[in-house]
Design a protein around this motif. Structure first.
Motif, PDB file in Angstrom:
ATOM      1  N   THR A 232       0.834  -1.193   0.000  1.00 37.11           N
ATOM      2  CA  THR A 232       0.000   0.000   0.000  1.00 37.11           C
ATOM      3  C   THR A 232       0.870   1.246   0.000  1.00 37.11           C
ATOM      4  N   PRO A 233       0.615   2.213  -0.893  1.00 40.08           N
ATOM      5  CA  PRO A 233       1.413   3.446  -0.897  1.00 40.08           C
ATOM      6  C   PRO A 233       1.302   4.177   0.432  1.00 40.08           C
ATOM      7  N   THR A 234       2.363   4.875   0.806  1.00 45.64           N
ATOM      8  CA  THR A 234       2.334   5.654   2.038  1.00 45.64           C
ATOM      9  C   THR A 234       1.355   6.811   1.920  1.00 45.64           C
TER      10      THR A 234
ATOM     11  N   SER B 239      -4.125  14.117  -8.463  1.00 46.96           N
ATOM     12  CA  SER B 239      -3.959  12.705  -8.098  1.00 46.96           C
ATOM     13  C   SER B 239      -2.481  12.363  -8.087  1.00 46.96           C
TER      14      SER B 239
ATOM     15  N   GLU C 130     -10.241  11.951  -2.664  1.00 49.43           N
ATOM     16  CA  GLU C 130      -9.867  11.085  -1.546  1.00 49.43           C
ATOM     17  C   GLU C 130      -8.398  11.265  -1.207  1.00 49.43           C
TER      18      GLU C 130
ATOM     19  N   SER D  18      -6.337  11.156  -4.657  1.00 47.94           N
ATOM     20  CA  SER D  18      -7.126  10.864  -5.852  1.00 47.94           C
ATOM     21  C   SER D  18      -8.125  11.996  -6.110  1.00 47.94           C
TER      22      SER D  18
ATOM     23  N   THR E 250      -1.640   8.447  -0.765  1.00 47.35           N
ATOM     24  CA  THR E 250      -2.453   8.333  -1.973  1.00 47.35           C
ATOM     25  C   THR E 250      -3.418   9.508  -2.028  1.00 47.35           C
TER      26      THR E 250
ATOM     27  N   GLU F  40       5.221   6.092  -2.594  1.00 45.05           N
ATOM     28  CA  GLU F  40       5.489   4.809  -1.958  1.00 45.05           C
ATOM     29  C   GLU F  40       6.556   4.955  -0.875  1.00 45.05           C
TER      30      GLU F  40
ATOM     31  N   SER G 135      -5.431   9.391   1.429  1.00 49.05           N
ATOM     32  CA  SER G 135      -5.070   8.351   2.395  1.00 49.05           C
ATOM     33  C   SER G 135      -3.627   8.570   2.819  1.00 49.05           C
TER      34      SER G 135
ATOM     35  N   THR H 270       0.550   9.335  -6.017  1.00 48.18           N
ATOM     36  CA  THR H 270       0.884   8.359  -4.981  1.00 48.18           C
ATOM     37  C   THR H 270       2.354   8.508  -4.613  1.00 48.18           C
TER      38      THR H 270
END
Length: 299
Positions: free
Chosen positions: A2-4, A24, A60, A8, A6, A28, A62, A26
């Motif tokens: 899972t990317p550190t 957007s 979004e 979007s 994210t 990692e 994360s 990501t």
């Protein structure tokens, strides 16, 4: 894995101003990304959202698998602003011991952290006597508390001398090797050019370019410069062989070509053998690439 981080289609408005437009990306673990953009491009807004300091309107986000600003995200993220401020009456060691206690860590780690940022010699001096660069290093030591998974750095080398800047990036290299993801905002393009894995260019709230430097060079398709130094007495022959070249007062011939023409041009130069004393190939710099994509977006 899972990317550190994210993000979007992130959007954010301040009244009639759209500060972020469907951004957007990501990031990692162990990767270092440079966030570039003019003042007002949206860099600070994005960092504040990542840190959970302000809400966002759409999309979004994360952070280490959690919502920004949540307790789990805060425990995994560290932030270093451009201008840090500490109590001037405290020593560097006292300041670090205090922050370690706040994070539930052992205050005994203070000297180790200060040593990592090159401040062991000043640990028992009052912060009020520190230079701006030294205060910045105290801030960096603070970000290392708890071994964060994501570092968010805003102009982190502000006030550092060249040697301290080199040491700072060496420290970031080590953290990345240990798995820490690093998002670094900077106007010092020559610094980040060789010390980051990915480039993110914001312009007018939109992410207009992102990728490795080599990829952005290919997409921008900017010309390559070649500097040719003639052998003694052979300048007229080279000028004749390359009428498209421009000559400077330093005795060098300057040539420019598209990326696809670089190898054929090098072959032409090499064929001249001893008439050429030296040759430098200068690819487009990060500053050139940044200007290209920012200008393209404005147009």
């Amino acid at each position: 894995m899972t990317p550190t981080l994210t993000i979007s289609r992130l959007t954010k408005r301040f009244g009639d101003v759209e500060a972020l437009k469907a951004v957007s990306l990501t990031l990692e673990a162990g990767r270092r990304a440079a966030l570039l953009g003019h003042n007002g491009a949206g860099k600070s807004t994005m960092m504040k959202i990542i840190l959970g300091l302000i809400p966002y309107d759409g999309g979004e986000v994360s952070v280490c698998g959690s919502s920004p600003g949540s307790s789990s995200a805060r425990a995994a993220v560290a932030y270093l602003p451009e201008n840090v401020a500490f109590h001037p009456a405290l020593t560097g060691e006292e300041q670090l011991r205090y922050y370690l206690s706040l994070r539930g860590e052992s205050p005994r780690q203070a000297m180790e952290l200060l040593s990592r940022v090159g401040l062991a010699h000043a640990a028992r001096r009052r912060i009020g006597t520190y230079s701006k660069g030294m205060r910045q290093r105290v801030g960096l030591a603070q970000t290392l508390i708890g071994k964060p998974r994501l570092l968010v750095l805003d102009e982190p080398t502000s006030g550092l001398d060249p040697v301290s800047r080199r040491d700072f990036y060496d420290l970031l290299d080590g953290l990345a090797a240990e798995g820490t993801a690093i998002l670094l905002s900077s106007h010092a393009l020559t610094e980040v050019e060789a010390r980051t894995d990915r480039i993110l260019i914001l312009s007018g709230g939109a992410l207009v370019a992102e990728g490795m430097l080599a990829d952005l060079r290919a997409r921008a398709a900017l010309p390559v410069a070649l500097l040719v130094r003639p052998a003694p007495g052979r300048a007229p022959a080279l000028v004749s062989a390359f009428p498209e070249a421009s000559a400077g007062g330093d005795g060098l011939l300057r040539l420019s070509c598209a990326q696809a023409e670089k190898l054929p041009l090098l072959a032409r130069i090499s064929a001249l053998g001893g008439e050429v004393a030296d040759l430098d190939v200068i690819p487009p710099s990060l500053e050139d690439i940044y200007s290209h994509f920012s200008r393209r977006d404005g147009q």
